[in-house]
Design a protein around this motif. Sequence first.
Motif, PDB file in Angstrom:
ATOM      1  N   LYS A   1      45.473  42.068  50.631  1.00 43.64           N
ATOM      2  CA  LYS A   1      44.564  41.170  50.505  1.00 43.64           C
ATOM      3  C   LYS A   1      42.758  42.468  49.871  1.00 43.64           C
ATOM      4  O   LYS A   1      42.699  43.107  50.970  1.00 43.64           O
ATOM      5  N   THR A   2      41.843  42.449  48.456  1.00 40.84           N
ATOM      6  CA  THR A   2      41.497  42.997  48.108  1.00 40.84           C
ATOM      7  C   THR A   2      40.204  42.778  47.940  1.00 40.84           C
ATOM      8  O   THR A   2      40.562  41.666  46.562  1.00 40.84           O
ATOM      9  N   GLU A   3      39.373  43.822  47.299  1.00 42.14           N
ATOM     10  CA  GLU A   3      37.638  43.068  46.518  1.00 42.14           C
ATOM     11  C   GLU A   3      38.435  43.769  45.685  1.00 42.14           C
ATOM     12  O   GLU A   3      38.343  45.117  45.456  1.00 42.14           O
ATOM     13  N   VAL A   4      37.711  42.631  44.154  1.00 46.64           N
ATOM     14  CA  VAL A   4      37.959  43.205  43.118  1.00 46.64           C
ATOM     15  C   VAL A   4      36.433  42.925  42.398  1.00 46.64           C
ATOM     16  O   VAL A   4      35.562  42.626  42.791  1.00 46.64           O
ATOM     17  N   PHE A   5      36.487  44.011  41.244  1.00 49.77           N
ATOM     18  CA  PHE A   5      34.960  44.351  40.592  1.00 49.77           C
ATOM     19  C   PHE A   5      35.074  43.877  39.600  1.00 49.77           C
ATOM     20  O   PHE A   5      35.504  45.209  38.865  1.00 49.77           O
ATOM     21  N   PHE A   6      35.080  43.418  38.606  1.00 53.13           N
ATOM     22  CA  PHE A   6      35.123  43.666  37.202  1.00 53.13           C
ATOM     23  C   PHE A   6      34.128  43.181  36.096  1.00 53.13           C
ATOM     24  O   PHE A   6      33.756  42.912  36.454  1.00 53.13           O
ATOM     25  N   THR A   7      33.984  44.353  34.664  1.00 53.01           N
ATOM     26  CA  THR A   7      32.796  43.625  34.139  1.00 53.01           C
ATOM     27  C   THR A   7      33.618  43.479  32.659  1.00 53.01           C
ATOM     28  O   THR A   7      34.969  43.680  32.283  1.00 53.01           O
ATOM     29  N   TRP A   8      32.975  43.025  31.536  1.00 51.58           N
ATOM     30  CA  TRP A   8      33.139  42.820  30.371  1.00 51.58           C
ATOM     31  C   TRP A   8      31.487  43.215  29.214  1.00 51.58           C
ATOM     32  O   TRP A   8      30.649  43.513  29.823  1.00 51.58           O
ATOM     33  N   ASN A   9      32.188  43.331  28.458  1.00 51.68           N
ATOM     34  CA  ASN A   9      30.747  43.413  26.722  1.00 51.68           C
ATOM     35  C   ASN A   9      30.339  42.241  26.892  1.00 51.68           C
ATOM     36  O   ASN A   9      30.906  40.699  25.719  1.00 51.68           O
ATOM     37  N   SER A  10      29.116  41.517  27.605  1.00 51.34           N
ATOM     38  CA  SER A  10      28.416  40.042  27.269  1.00 51.34           C
ATOM     39  C   SER A  10      28.197  39.975  25.527  1.00 51.34           C
ATOM     40  O   SER A  10      27.455  39.053  25.450  1.00 51.34           O
ATOM     41  N   ASN A  11      27.759  40.978  24.461  1.00 48.19           N
ATOM     42  CA  ASN A  11      28.252  40.689  23.651  1.00 48.19           C
ATOM     43  C   ASN A  11      29.041  40.344  22.049  1.00 48.19           C
ATOM     44  O   ASN A  11      28.514  39.768  21.663  1.00 48.19           O
ATOM     45  N   LEU A  12      29.839  40.291  23.513  1.00 44.53           N
ATOM     46  CA  LEU A  12      31.076  39.592  22.353  1.00 44.53           C
ATOM     47  C   LEU A  12      31.946  38.834  22.920  1.00 44.53           C
ATOM     48  O   LEU A  12      32.183  37.685  22.314  1.00 44.53           O
ATOM     49  N   VAL A  13      31.298  39.135  23.990  1.00 48.52           N
ATOM     50  CA  VAL A  13      32.728  37.782  25.057  1.00 48.52           C
ATOM     51  C   VAL A  13      31.374  36.952  26.064  1.00 48.52           C
ATOM     52  O   VAL A  13      31.212  37.789  26.678  1.00 48.52           O
ATOM     53  N   GLN A  14      32.002  35.773  26.675  1.00 44.86           N
ATOM     54  CA  GLN A  14      31.601  35.502  27.631  1.00 44.86           C
ATOM     55  C   GLN A  14      32.697  34.541  28.850  1.00 44.86           C
ATOM     56  O   GLN A  14      33.666  34.400  28.158  1.00 44.86           O
TER      57      GLN A  14
ATOM     58  N   PHE B   1      33.480  27.863  34.505  1.00 47.31           N
ATOM     59  CA  PHE B   1      33.325  27.122  35.825  1.00 47.31           C
ATOM     60  C   PHE B   1      34.316  28.332  36.084  1.00 47.31           C
ATOM     61  O   PHE B   1      34.299  28.128  37.524  1.00 47.31           O
ATOM     62  N   PHE B   2      34.168  29.792  35.811  1.00 45.93           N
ATOM     63  CA  PHE B   2      35.197  30.711  36.709  1.00 45.93           C
ATOM     64  C   PHE B   2      34.585  30.841  38.463  1.00 45.93           C
ATOM     65  O   PHE B   2      35.320  30.361  39.701  1.00 45.93           O
ATOM     66  N   THR B   3      33.055  31.089  38.066  1.00 49.60           N
ATOM     67  CA  THR B   3      32.781  30.732  40.045  1.00 49.60           C
ATOM     68  C   THR B   3      32.864  30.274  40.449  1.00 49.60           C
ATOM     69  O   THR B   3      32.549  29.855  42.343  1.00 49.60           O
ATOM     70  N   VAL B   4      32.418  28.977  40.001  1.00 53.85           N
ATOM     71  CA  VAL B   4      32.721  27.515  40.831  1.00 53.85           C
ATOM     72  C   VAL B   4      33.732  27.378  41.027  1.00 53.85           C
ATOM     73  O   VAL B   4      34.259  26.625  42.048  1.00 53.85           O
ATOM     74  N   ASN B   5      35.678  27.237  40.161  1.00 56.29           N
ATOM     75  CA  ASN B   5      36.197  27.383  40.747  1.00 56.29           C
ATOM     76  C   ASN B   5      37.299  27.773  41.630  1.00 56.29           C
ATOM     77  O   ASN B   5      38.335  27.588  42.088  1.00 56.29           O
ATOM     78  N   HIS B   6      36.506  29.287  42.195  1.00 55.13           N
ATOM     79  CA  HIS B   6      37.015  30.180  43.154  1.00 55.13           C
ATOM     80  C   HIS B   6      35.886  30.676  44.179  1.00 55.13           C
ATOM     81  O   HIS B   6      35.197  31.165  43.895  1.00 55.13           O
ATOM     82  N   ALA B   7      36.322  30.053  45.558  1.00 54.29           N
ATOM     83  CA  ALA B   7      35.597  29.815  46.676  1.00 54.29           C
ATOM     84  C   ALA B   7      35.576  31.688  46.192  1.00 54.29           C
ATOM     85  O   ALA B   7      35.744  32.038  46.636  1.00 54.29           O
ATOM     86  N   GLY B   8      34.080  32.713  46.784  1.00 55.24           N
ATOM     87  CA  GLY B   8      33.475  33.474  47.373  1.00 55.24           C
ATOM     88  C   GLY B   8      33.546  34.389  46.014  1.00 55.24           C
ATOM     89  O   GLY B   8      33.102  35.363  46.193  1.00 55.24           O
TER      90      GLY B   8
ATOM     91  N   THR C   1      37.721  38.748  46.531  1.00 56.13           N
ATOM     92  CA  THR C   1      37.854  39.011  47.653  1.00 56.13           C
ATOM     93  C   THR C   1      39.679  38.446  46.651  1.00 56.13           C
ATOM     94  O   THR C   1      39.548  36.810  46.836  1.00 56.13           O
ATOM     95  N   MET C   2      40.796  38.703  46.415  1.00 57.55           N
ATOM     96  CA  MET C   2      41.841  37.927  45.955  1.00 57.55           C
ATOM     97  C   MET C   2      42.862  38.438  46.949  1.00 57.55           C
ATOM     98  O   MET C   2      43.463  39.397  48.136  1.00 57.55           O
ATOM     99  N   ASP C   3      43.973  37.281  47.500  1.00 61.32           N
ATOM    100  CA  ASP C   3      45.540  37.879  48.084  1.00 61.32           C
ATOM    101  C   ASP C   3      45.973  38.227  47.758  1.00 61.32           C
ATOM    102  O   ASP C   3      45.699  38.889  45.761  1.00 61.32           O
ATOM    103  N   PRO C   4      46.964  39.266  47.961  1.00 55.57           N
ATOM    104  CA  PRO C   4      48.349  39.593  46.248  1.00 55.57           C
ATOM    105  C   PRO C   4      48.933  38.114  45.592  1.00 55.57           C
ATOM    106  O   PRO C   4      48.911  37.363  45.617  1.00 55.57           O
ATOM    107  N   GLY C   5      48.707  38.815  44.548  1.00 50.65           N
ATOM    108  CA  GLY C   5      49.634  37.571  43.309  1.00 50.65           C
ATOM    109  C   GLY C   5      48.320  38.098  41.904  1.00 50.65           C
ATOM    110  O   GLY C   5      47.835  39.646  41.569  1.00 50.65           O
ATOM    111  N   THR C   6      48.967  36.968  40.792  1.00 48.90           N
ATOM    112  CA  THR C   6      47.927  36.871  39.707  1.00 48.90           C
ATOM    113  C   THR C   6      47.107  35.765  39.743  1.00 48.90           C
ATOM    114  O   THR C   6      47.855  35.062  39.888  1.00 48.90           O
TER     115      THR C   6
END
Length: 317
Positions: free
Chosen positions: A247-260, A264-271, A284-289
């Motif tokens: 289990k690992t904590e992940v942190f990702f970003t994106w260019n908010s000037n081009l995509v959003q 519902f992502f944060t609603v559908n994924h607890a934590g 935080t994610m368990d092993p997998g995709t």
Amino acid sequence: MKATNAHTNTQQAPRSTKSKVLAGAAVVLSVIALVVGVRLTVAAFSASGYLKAVVATNEAANLLTSDQLASFSTTNPVDERIPDKSMIVDLGEGDTTSFTFSIYNYLQNDPTVWCSKDITYNITVTVDGSKDLSQCSLALNSDAPSSFAQGSVTLSNQMLQARRKSDNVYTITLPKTDVNSAVFKVRVTVTDSGGTTVRSMAANLMPSQRAEVQSNSWDIASADKTDSNKPANFDAYNYDITVNGTKTEVFFTWNSNLVQLDPFFTVNHAGATLGKDGHSVTMTMDPGTLRVNFYRLDGKITDSTSWDDLDVKKVEQ
């Protein structure tokens, strides 16, 4: 006589005042009752509308998607736009191995939201680069497998039933000697759309050997990117977060000037927590995709926009 009339008038005056008081009180009570009644009616209407809204979100007229295949609004998408997908397989005991892909009529992140119409389609899978076609097969759910002896398999009149969670899971079996060399070209043609704008689905699935696991490693990568595909060719973008080890904590970003990000992502994924900057997520994610969806902003993506410009990336903490 004048004295008598005066006496009579002084007796009637109090009754007139009392009547006015009673009449005024009646008006006040009527207004109060009317206000309360209106409020109760509005409350009842609002509650009814809320319930109807909740129920309505359980159905949509255009839900047709897949965990591996890309969707197209045309019947015959050009080959250059069809993505190549690596399918990780395990090389255990025996001479063969397998992998699966699914087609379904509900939201991947919320299986309680499904399509309101029946959907029928045909699926054809062609294999290139196999060293032994006799050991290659395609099976739907628990049905008997169909052989790739002739190089391809077509399954017609595949059905996804309306108003319920409905999915078809396909299993491709292949000899281990085909791993890292064979390519299974999947083409789906929708014959009865039921209202969905999806007319076809496709992907080139390439079975690959599982890489050596690194402890607590993770990455995020585009599931659509190829040398010939451009962001301008898509209305939405699929990215896969893959966690290896523990289990690992992940942190990702994106260019908010081009995509959003999928709203519902944060609603559908607890934590999952949206950053204060509005264009980063920590979870935080368990092993997998895990599949993450982004949507292009109107008028922001052009033919010159590159995948690097979307800037969807992991951030080391």
